[in-house]
Design a protein around this motif. Sequence first.
Motif, PDB file in Angstrom:
ATOM      1  N   ASP A 209      -1.749 -10.940 -12.833  1.00  0.00           N
ATOM      2  CA  ASP A 209      -0.949 -10.143 -11.852  1.00  0.00           C
ATOM      3  C   ASP A 209      -1.194 -10.896 -10.355  1.00  0.00           C
ATOM      4  OD1 ASP A 209       0.506  -9.009 -13.646  1.00  0.00           O
ATOM      5  OD2 ASP A 209      -0.486  -7.000 -13.673  1.00  0.00           O
ATOM      6  N   CYS A 210      -2.304 -10.859 -10.105  1.00  0.00           N
ATOM      7  CA  CYS A 210      -2.833 -11.510  -8.815  1.00  0.00           C
ATOM      8  C   CYS A 210      -2.328 -12.736  -8.445  1.00  0.00           C
ATOM      9  CB  CYS A 210      -4.259 -11.007  -8.495  1.00  0.00           C
ATOM     10  SG  CYS A 210      -4.760  -9.498  -8.460  1.00  0.00           S
ATOM     11  N   LYS A 212       0.236 -14.453 -10.015  1.00  0.00           N
ATOM     12  CA  LYS A 212       1.561 -14.468  -9.951  1.00  0.00           C
ATOM     13  C   LYS A 212       2.089 -13.995  -8.480  1.00  0.00           C
ATOM     14  CE  LYS A 212       2.311 -13.333 -14.941  1.00  0.00           C
ATOM     15  NZ  LYS A 212       2.647 -12.071 -15.859  1.00  0.00           N
ATOM     16  N   ALA A 213       1.316 -12.899  -8.100  1.00  0.00           N
ATOM     17  CA  ALA A 213       1.711 -12.479  -6.749  1.00  0.00           C
ATOM     18  C   ALA A 213       1.470 -13.290  -5.370  1.00  0.00           C
ATOM     19  CB  ALA A 213       0.909 -11.104  -6.323  1.00  0.00           C
ATOM     20  N   PHE A 214       0.444 -14.582  -5.772  1.00  0.00           N
ATOM     21  CA  PHE A 214      -0.048 -15.333  -5.056  1.00  0.00           C
ATOM     22  C   PHE A 214       0.838 -16.372  -4.982  1.00  0.00           C
ATOM     23  CE2 PHE A 214      -2.524 -19.499  -4.220  1.00  0.00           C
ATOM     24  CZ  PHE A 214      -2.881 -19.037  -2.822  1.00  0.00           C
ATOM     25  N   GLU A 216       4.344 -15.923  -5.643  1.00  0.00           N
ATOM     26  CA  GLU A 216       5.486 -15.500  -5.205  1.00  0.00           C
ATOM     27  C   GLU A 216       5.234 -15.261  -3.488  1.00  0.00           C
ATOM     28  OE1 GLU A 216       5.950 -11.680  -7.158  1.00  0.00           O
ATOM     29  OE2 GLU A 216       6.536 -12.679  -9.150  1.00  0.00           O
ATOM     30  N   CYS A 217       4.221 -15.293  -3.061  1.00  0.00           N
ATOM     31  CA  CYS A 217       3.882 -14.947  -1.633  1.00  0.00           C
ATOM     32  C   CYS A 217       3.753 -16.515  -0.886  1.00  0.00           C
ATOM     33  CB  CYS A 217       2.853 -14.190  -1.431  1.00  0.00           C
ATOM     34  SG  CYS A 217       2.799 -12.365  -1.786  1.00  0.00           S
TER      35      CYS A 217
END
Length: 229
Positions: A209-210, A212-214, A216-217
């Motif tokens: 999840d981390c 994926k967030a990286f 997306e950011c």
Amino acid sequence: MDPVKLNDICIIQSQGQINITAYEPTIVAFEIPETLLGVLPLLISCYDSLLFKKIWKKTGSMLLTNKNRRLTIEEVFSEIWKPSYEQWKLLQEKLIKGRIQLSEYDEFFQNTQIEELRRECNLLGEKNGNTDWIEQRLAELEQYKFILRCSSAANLIHEIVTVYGITGNFKDIQNILELVKHTEAFFVKVDATSEVYRTLSSVDYLHEDCLKAFIECKELIEWIRETMK
């Protein structure tokens, strides 16, 4: 439901020929073809197999969808039982010889627990009188599950490399992705103790999840980079 006469579904004898208190009528609600009666014992024994049940349900569901009506007994016999049994026998042979393809593993075993796999293999081994292959096959199946877990993290890392234009040697990551891409291939042996596999196998759902967030950011991270120069 429409009313049904008793003599439409039973063979009725005259009262003078029977003992009413002990009489058990012969049910003839539908007739079962002799060919189907002959395979019923085999069908019952096959239904002990997890693999056979999966094939049976898949074949039956596809046929029901295609015909969109209630199936006849003859259709169940010729279009579900026969192809299911043939596919089951073929997959059994592949499993014993270690020739099962990764795509077949994905379809029939990917979400199966190891103890269920062991039970399936033991059942097959007992029927064939040969159990020497079982431990090796279970080890291969477990290793493929391990590779799939690692490939999930490898795919995210590959995406990060692509999105952020990171340079370097990512050959090991690419090799793992190639392994799971070729679904028509057979099992391959990998070194699970190597650094890349040990690292990737430690990536859990929270880590993913981390990552994926990286990904997306990216815009925010690029903006921070520019403003902090």
